[in-house]
Design a protein around this motif. Structure first.
Motif, PDB file in Angstrom:
ATOM      1  N   SER A 390      10.471  -9.986  -1.565  1.00 20.02           N
ATOM      2  CA  SER A 390      11.111 -11.180  -2.119  1.00 20.02           C
ATOM      3  C   SER A 390      12.571 -11.246  -1.693  1.00 20.02           C
ATOM      4  O   SER A 390      13.087 -12.309  -1.335  1.00 20.02           O
ATOM      5  N   TYR A 391      13.256 -10.119  -1.761  1.00 18.92           N
ATOM      6  CA  TYR A 391      14.658 -10.066  -1.333  1.00 18.92           C
ATOM      7  C   TYR A 391      14.801 -10.512   0.120  1.00 18.92           C
ATOM      8  O   TYR A 391      15.768 -11.194   0.477  1.00 18.92           O
ATOM      9  N   LEU A 392      13.821 -10.161   0.948  1.00 19.31           N
ATOM     10  CA  LEU A 392      13.852 -10.560   2.355  1.00 19.31           C
ATOM     11  C   LEU A 392      13.368 -11.989   2.578  1.00 19.31           C
ATOM     12  O   LEU A 392      13.257 -12.441   3.718  1.00 19.31           O
ATOM     13  N   GLY A 393      13.066 -12.707   1.478  1.00 23.26           N
ATOM     14  CA  GLY A 393      12.767 -14.132   1.555  1.00 23.26           C
ATOM     15  C   GLY A 393      11.377 -14.474   2.037  1.00 23.26           C
ATOM     16  O   GLY A 393      11.129 -15.614   2.446  1.00 23.26           O
ATOM     17  N   THR A 394      10.455 -13.544   1.989  1.00 26.30           N
ATOM     18  CA  THR A 394       9.147 -13.796   2.583  1.00 26.30           C
ATOM     19  C   THR A 394       8.286 -14.726   1.745  1.00 26.30           C
ATOM     20  O   THR A 394       8.417 -14.802   0.525  1.00 26.30           O
ATOM     21  N   CYS A 395       7.403 -15.423   2.419  1.00 27.25           N
ATOM     22  CA  CYS A 395       6.210 -15.963   1.781  1.00 27.25           C
ATOM     23  C   CYS A 395       5.133 -14.887   1.929  1.00 27.25           C
ATOM     24  O   CYS A 395       5.144 -14.120   2.887  1.00 27.25           O
ATOM     25  N   GLY A 396       4.225 -14.810   0.966  1.00 26.87           N
ATOM     26  CA  GLY A 396       3.232 -13.738   1.015  1.00 26.87           C
ATOM     27  C   GLY A 396       1.959 -14.132   0.314  1.00 26.87           C
ATOM     28  O   GLY A 396       1.955 -14.988  -0.574  1.00 26.87           O
ATOM     29  N   ILE A 397       0.877 -13.497   0.712  1.00 24.23           N
ATOM     30  CA  ILE A 397      -0.414 -13.745   0.067  1.00 24.23           C
ATOM     31  C   ILE A 397      -1.183 -12.436  -0.007  1.00 24.23           C
ATOM     32  O   ILE A 397      -1.252 -11.676   0.962  1.00 24.23           O
ATOM     33  N   THR A 398      -1.726 -12.146  -1.181  1.00 31.08           N
ATOM     34  CA  THR A 398      -2.528 -10.942  -1.367  1.00 31.08           C
ATOM     35  C   THR A 398      -4.001 -11.309  -1.403  1.00 31.08           C
ATOM     36  O   THR A 398      -4.404 -12.269  -2.058  1.00 31.08           O
ATOM     37  N   LEU A 399      -4.786 -10.541  -0.661  1.00 30.63           N
ATOM     38  CA  LEU A 399      -6.233 -10.727  -0.593  1.00 30.63           C
ATOM     39  C   LEU A 399      -6.916  -9.508  -1.206  1.00 30.63           C
ATOM     40  O   LEU A 399      -6.488  -8.375  -0.979  1.00 30.63           O
ATOM     41  N   PRO A 400      -7.998  -9.704  -1.969  1.00 29.66           N
ATOM     42  CA  PRO A 400      -8.709  -8.555  -2.525  1.00 29.66           C
ATOM     43  C   PRO A 400      -9.465  -7.802  -1.444  1.00 29.66           C
ATOM     44  O   PRO A 400     -10.101  -8.405  -0.580  1.00 29.66           O
ATOM     45  N   VAL A 401      -9.359  -6.479  -1.491  1.00 28.98           N
ATOM     46  CA  VAL A 401     -10.109  -5.640  -0.548  1.00 28.98           C
ATOM     47  C   VAL A 401     -10.908  -4.626  -1.336  1.00 28.98           C
ATOM     48  O   VAL A 401     -10.644  -4.362  -2.496  1.00 28.98           O
ATOM     49  N   GLY A 402     -11.895  -4.029  -0.691  1.00 29.72           N
ATOM     50  CA  GLY A 402     -12.914  -3.225  -1.351  1.00 29.72           C
ATOM     51  C   GLY A 402     -12.392  -2.107  -2.211  1.00 29.72           C
ATOM     52  O   GLY A 402     -11.315  -1.559  -1.986  1.00 29.72           O
ATOM     53  N   ALA A 403     -13.156  -1.756  -3.220  1.00 26.81           N
ATOM     54  CA  ALA A 403     -12.789  -0.689  -4.148  1.00 26.81           C
ATOM     55  C   ALA A 403     -13.335   0.649  -3.671  1.00 26.81           C
ATOM     56  O   ALA A 403     -14.507   0.775  -3.361  1.00 26.81           O
ATOM     57  N   SER A 404     -12.474   1.628  -3.600  1.00 27.35           N
ATOM     58  CA  SER A 404     -12.892   2.970  -3.197  1.00 27.35           C
ATOM     59  C   SER A 404     -13.374   3.767  -4.403  1.00 27.35           C
ATOM     60  O   SER A 404     -12.772   3.688  -5.479  1.00 27.35           O
ATOM     61  N   ALA A 405     -14.428   4.488  -4.235  1.00 21.63           N
ATOM     62  CA  ALA A 405     -14.943   5.413  -5.260  1.00 21.63           C
ATOM     63  C   ALA A 405     -15.127   4.730  -6.606  1.00 21.63           C
ATOM     64  O   ALA A 405     -14.871   5.314  -7.656  1.00 21.63           O
ATOM     65  N   GLY A 406     -15.543   3.480  -6.552  1.00 24.94           N
ATOM     66  CA  GLY A 406     -15.823   2.774  -7.795  1.00 24.94           C
ATOM     67  C   GLY A 406     -14.606   2.331  -8.560  1.00 24.94           C
ATOM     68  O   GLY A 406     -14.715   1.853  -9.698  1.00 24.94           O
ATOM     69  N   GLY A 407     -13.407   2.456  -7.985  1.00 25.18           N
ATOM     70  CA  GLY A 407     -12.182   2.051  -8.669  1.00 25.18           C
ATOM     71  C   GLY A 407     -11.965   0.555  -8.596  1.00 25.18           C
ATOM     72  O   GLY A 407     -12.782  -0.186  -8.040  1.00 25.18           O
ATOM     73  N   PRO A 408     -10.851   0.076  -9.161  1.00 27.03           N
ATOM     74  CA  PRO A 408     -10.567  -1.361  -9.138  1.00 27.03           C
ATOM     75  C   PRO A 408     -10.362  -1.882  -7.724  1.00 27.03           C
ATOM     76  O   PRO A 408      -9.941  -1.156  -6.822  1.00 27.03           O
ATOM     77  N   VAL A 409     -10.667  -3.153  -7.536  1.00 33.17           N
ATOM     78  CA  VAL A 409     -10.353  -3.823  -6.280  1.00 33.17           C
ATOM     79  C   VAL A 409      -8.837  -3.808  -6.099  1.00 33.17           C
ATOM     80  O   VAL A 409      -8.083  -3.934  -7.062  1.00 33.17           O
ATOM     81  N   THR A 410      -8.378  -3.617  -4.869  1.00 39.43           N
ATOM     82  CA  THR A 410      -6.948  -3.582  -4.606  1.00 39.43           C
ATOM     83  C   THR A 410      -6.563  -4.720  -3.676  1.00 39.43           C
ATOM     84  O   THR A 410      -7.413  -5.456  -3.182  1.00 39.43           O
ATOM     85  N   GLY A 411      -5.264  -4.862  -3.437  1.00 33.44           N
ATOM     86  CA  GLY A 411      -4.776  -6.006  -2.682  1.00 33.44           C
ATOM     87  C   GLY A 411      -4.201  -5.639  -1.332  1.00 33.44           C
ATOM     88  O   GLY A 411      -3.496  -4.631  -1.186  1.00 33.44           O
ATOM     89  N   LEU A 412      -4.503  -6.467  -0.342  1.00 34.95           N
ATOM     90  CA  LEU A 412      -3.895  -6.393   0.987  1.00 34.95           C
ATOM     91  C   LEU A 412      -2.887  -7.519   1.076  1.00 34.95           C
ATOM     92  O   LEU A 412      -3.239  -8.692   0.895  1.00 34.95           O
ATOM     93  N   LEU A 413      -1.628  -7.202   1.343  1.00 35.61           N
ATOM     94  CA  LEU A 413      -0.557  -8.189   1.337  1.00 35.61           C
ATOM     95  C   LEU A 413      -0.162  -8.573   2.758  1.00 35.61           C
ATOM     96  O   LEU A 413       0.199  -7.730   3.570  1.00 35.61           O
TER      97      LEU A 413
END
Length: 441
Positions: A390-413
């Motif tokens: 944010s400090y660097l002024g970016t626009c950004g989008i997070t996409l859900p990516v697969g959950a490892s070892a049954g854990g929560p889905v995580t985000g790719l930014l």
């Protein structure tokens, strides 16, 4: 019809009505397990907006592809006749808004149906999404986990299917983080993309609007309504930079595994991915580590009057404000370096998009945050990546990516320099298509 685009198509074909969609959304919003998700349900407004959308369809005068589709708004936006709480009990007795915020009106003019206003961290000043007065929205992935914040209610409303679209704000990660924690898509627009901000501020320097959905196409459709003069075709360049250092190395094993798996899918689809240290990124983080954060300094300036007043304020909010009481004395170099570092960041990327995990660890457990020190440490760690971007002024989008070892889905930014939103959304649409195909093949 889980996406806004699908709902719009069904409405255009006459396969459903906006009145039905609105009634379902209002019913879901009023369920007992939704009381912490929406602060206000605007059932009457939704009813007349939906009825008007149905009349337009019968006359053949629909206002666009999202005419008649439900939407919800973070409770920092004004909706006529409702109190804008900013997630704080200190605003409960404010006067109701006399008019809609500009983006709320723009959505109304395009036929979207407002279902209500969503919960958030107090004053939008936390990345965890916990709210002691209105309740903490339950993370649909696991109710024992934080939902992420500050746009917690917006993320949960979309993840639970109450609405297909919700609008939030993102200063230090407040859309990107809860989207990642709830397994959906979250887009932070470049500051100023939709004009001057007309929502309750946290940091006038870094505040921006964000959109949460389960489909990149839905975000593109709403972005076209919010920024109608910025339409155009964008071809993904399929060039990415993965930064070295803490942004990809200081992550938990599960996050690292998900990130590497996502990179492998993108690379197999023909993308050019380069790993290298980003001097601008490291310099920006070093500046903030030494001088403090702009959001902390500006939040203190905005809310410091509450510390010595009788106004209600959550303990965690008070701690964050008090911890920034001296930031005004050290923040000048952070402001001074911002413009040059933003230019250097864009030059280093040279047209490529930055790729990194959205958050470096899974959502913390609520039970582990009862200790103030643990709470504050988790909040800082949760926002560390998105805050510097944010400090660097970016626009950004997070996409859900697969959950490892049954854990929560995580985000790719995915992140690009300010003003490159069209390219960012095109890149995200392409990448999301790759991930969906990989899961179904």
């Amino acid at each position: 019809m889980t996406t806004a685009t699908a709902m719009g198509q069904a409405l255009a074909a006459g396969d459903t009505t906006s009145t039905h969609l609105a009634a379902v959304a209002v019913d879901r919003a009023r369920q007992s397990d939704s009381t912490a998700v929406l602060v206000t349900v605007t059932a009457e407004r939704a009813g007349y907006q939906a009825a008007a959308a149905d009349r337009r369809r019968l006359r053949g005068t629909r206002r666009g592809p999202l005419d008649g589709v439900p939407i919800a708004w973070k409770d920092v936006f004004d909706i006529q006749g409702t109190v804008t709480t900013s997630g704080s009990a200190g605003h409960l007795h404010d006067e109701p808004a006399a008019v809609d915020s500009r983006l709320v009106r723009r959505a109304h003019d395009s036929g979207l149906v407002t279902i209500g206003k969503t919960n958030l961290s107090e004053f939008a000043f936390s990345g965890l999404g916990i709210n002691l007065h209105f309740g903490t929205p339950a993370n649909p992935v696991d109710p024992e986990l934080v939902p992420g914040g500050s746009s917690s209610g917006s993320a949960v409303a979309v993840a639970r299917g109450i609405v297909p679209l919700a609008v939030g704000t993102d200063t230090s990660g407040s859309v990107r983080v809860p989207a990642a924690y709830c397994g959906i898509i979250g887009y932070r627009a470049s500051p100023g993309r939709y004009g001057a901000n007309d929502f309750a501020p946290l940091s006038s320097t870094l505040d921006s609007t964000g959109i949460l959905a389960t489909s990149v196409n839905d975000i593109i459709a709403l972005d076209r309504i919010f920024a109608p003069m910025r339409r155009g075709e964008h071809t993904p360049r399929r060039r990415f930079v993965v930064p070295g250092g803490e942004w990809t190395e200081d992550v938990t094993p599960g996050i690292a595994a998900d990130f590497e798996a996502a990179l492998a899918e993108i690379r197999r689809a023909g993308a050019d991915i380069r790993r290298r240290d980003m001097v601008s990124l490291s310099a920006a983080q070093e500046l903030m580590d030494g001088g403090g954060t702009i959001v902390g300094a500006e939040a203190y300036r905005l809310h410091r009057h509450r510390l010595g007043s009788g106004l209600p304020i959550e303990p965690a909010t008070r701690r964050r404000l008090e911890s920034n009481s001296r930031t005004a004395d050290s923040i000048a170099p952070v402001y001074a370096g911002m413009s040059a570092l933003r230019a250097e960041f864009a030059a280093e990327l040279d047209g490529a998009a930055l790729l990194c995990p959205t958050v470096r660890h899974p959502p913390p457990r609520l039970a582990d945050l009862r200790d103030p020190a643990g709470y504050d440490s988790a909040n800082a760690a949760t926002l560390r990546t998105t805050m510097v971007l944010s400090y660097l002024g970016t626009c950004g989008i997070t996409l859900p990516v697969g959950a490892s070892a049954g854990g929560p889905v995580t985000g790719l930014l995915l992140s690009l320099p300010s003003g490159r939103d069209g390219d960012l959304l095109a890149q995200a649409e392409w990448a999301r298509h790759i991930f969906v195909n990989a899961r179904t093949s």
